[in-house]
Design a protein around this motif. Structure first.
Motif, PDB file in Angstrom:
ATOM      1  N   GLU A  52      29.114 -11.369  14.165  1.00 32.12           N
ATOM      2  CA  GLU A  52      30.202 -12.100  13.511  1.00 32.12           C
ATOM      3  C   GLU A  52      31.213 -12.545  14.568  1.00 32.12           C
ATOM      4  O   GLU A  52      31.344 -11.901  15.612  1.00 32.12           O
ATOM      5  CB  GLU A  52      30.913 -11.198  12.482  1.00 32.12           C
ATOM      6  CG  GLU A  52      30.083 -10.900  11.253  1.00 32.12           C
ATOM      7  CD  GLU A  52      29.985 -12.085  10.287  1.00 32.12           C
ATOM      8  OE1 GLU A  52      30.804 -13.017  10.392  1.00 32.12           O
ATOM      9  OE2 GLU A  52      29.089 -12.062   9.433  1.00 32.12           O
ATOM     10  N   SER A  73      32.575 -14.181   8.531  1.00 36.30           N
ATOM     11  CA  SER A  73      31.991 -14.970   7.444  1.00 36.30           C
ATOM     12  C   SER A  73      31.594 -14.150   6.224  1.00 36.30           C
ATOM     13  O   SER A  73      31.190 -14.708   5.218  1.00 36.30           O
ATOM     14  CB  SER A  73      30.780 -15.729   7.973  1.00 36.30           C
ATOM     15  OG  SER A  73      29.753 -14.806   8.284  1.00 36.30           O
ATOM     16  N   LYS A  74      31.694 -12.802   6.324  1.00 35.30           N
ATOM     17  CA  LYS A  74      31.210 -11.951   5.220  1.00 35.30           C
ATOM     18  C   LYS A  74      32.198 -10.822   4.965  1.00 35.30           C
ATOM     19  O   LYS A  74      32.974 -10.474   5.857  1.00 35.30           O
ATOM     20  CB  LYS A  74      29.875 -11.320   5.617  1.00 35.30           C
ATOM     21  CG  LYS A  74      28.788 -12.318   5.923  1.00 35.30           C
ATOM     22  CD  LYS A  74      27.509 -11.969   5.211  1.00 35.30           C
ATOM     23  CE  LYS A  74      26.552 -13.133   5.204  1.00 35.30           C
ATOM     24  NZ  LYS A  74      26.288 -13.647   6.574  1.00 35.30           N
ATOM     25  N   THR A  77      40.210 -17.767  13.044  1.00 36.05           N
ATOM     26  CA  THR A  77      38.891 -17.939  12.409  1.00 36.05           C
ATOM     27  C   THR A  77      38.467 -16.572  11.921  1.00 36.05           C
ATOM     28  O   THR A  77      38.393 -15.640  12.719  1.00 36.05           O
ATOM     29  CB  THR A  77      37.826 -18.388  13.440  1.00 36.05           C
ATOM     30  OG1 THR A  77      38.340 -19.491  14.180  1.00 36.05           O
ATOM     31  CG2 THR A  77      36.526 -18.763  12.775  1.00 36.05           C
TER      32      THR A  77
END
Ligand code: 5GP
Ligand code: MG
Ligand code: MG
Length: 178
Positions: free
Chosen positions: A65, A89-90, A86
């Motif tokens: 990640e 994503s999970k 940023t």
């Protein structure tokens, strides 16, 4: 033949030494995470080169990640005011997280990251940093996997920048002009 960096950067840790240490860390992490689902969190941009090489040195089915942070610098020093630019994503709940950093200097960025990630209820959180500069520590951070301890010098290369440049040098260098 001269290369672009020679008048500005001297070698501190050679490419060979960096790569050998990355392989050792990868082997250690492989042993420690047997049977666990490992998630590497690459902290952008500085740890990108290290995280990618380390991931290839780990013999486990891991997840990678990316987490972007920007820290506000009052002058040359980080103030601990860190912002996530940023996010991963999970969801991180129930995962075994290993935060991959380029360098721990004051420790303020890592303290922020630890607090932020722990709040997401992972199964565990550990830290892997290529470099540590203990002379400037402002807060105690326990580094589980450490590449090298260095003196209080400004370093570039292997992901570390000066004005966004020199990240692509394959070794850790010392910036000659400070
Ligand atoms: P800390 O919050 O631990 O003071 O700061 C960590 C961040 O400051 C690192 O991720 C890195 O971006 C930057 N930093 C600290 N020391 C150095 C250094 O010697 N060279 C470079 N290029 N960046 C550094
Ligand atoms: Mg960093
Ligand atoms: Mg930087």
């Amino acid at each position: 033949m001269t290369t672009f960096h020679e008048k500005d950067v001297g070698v501190l840790i050679s490419e060979e030494a960096v790569q050998a240490r990355v392989k050792e860390l990868g082997a250690e992490i492989t042993r420690d995470y047997q049977g666990k689902e490992l998630t590497l969190i690459c902290v952008l941009k500085g740890s990108a080169f290290f995280a990618i090489d380390l991931a290839r040195a780990i013999d486990l089915p891991l997840t990678l990640e990316f987490l972007g942070v920007s820290s506000y610098h009052g002058g040359t020093e980080s103030t601990g005011e860190v912002r996530i630019t940023t996010d991963v994503s999970k969801p991180m709940a129930g995962k075994h997280l290993l935060i991959i950093e380029d360098i721990i200097d004051t420790g303020l960025t890592m303290s922020f990251l630890l607090e932020n990630l722990r709040a997401r209820h992972p199964a565990s959180v550990k830290i892997c940093s290529l470099l540590e500069k203990p002379a400037r520590a402002k807060t105690k951070v326990n580094i589980d996997y450490k590449g090298f301890v260095i003196e209080d010098k400004f370093v570039v290369g292997y992901g570390l920048d000066y004005g966004e440049k020199y990240r692509n040098l394959p070794f850790i260098g010392i910036w000659k002009h400070v």
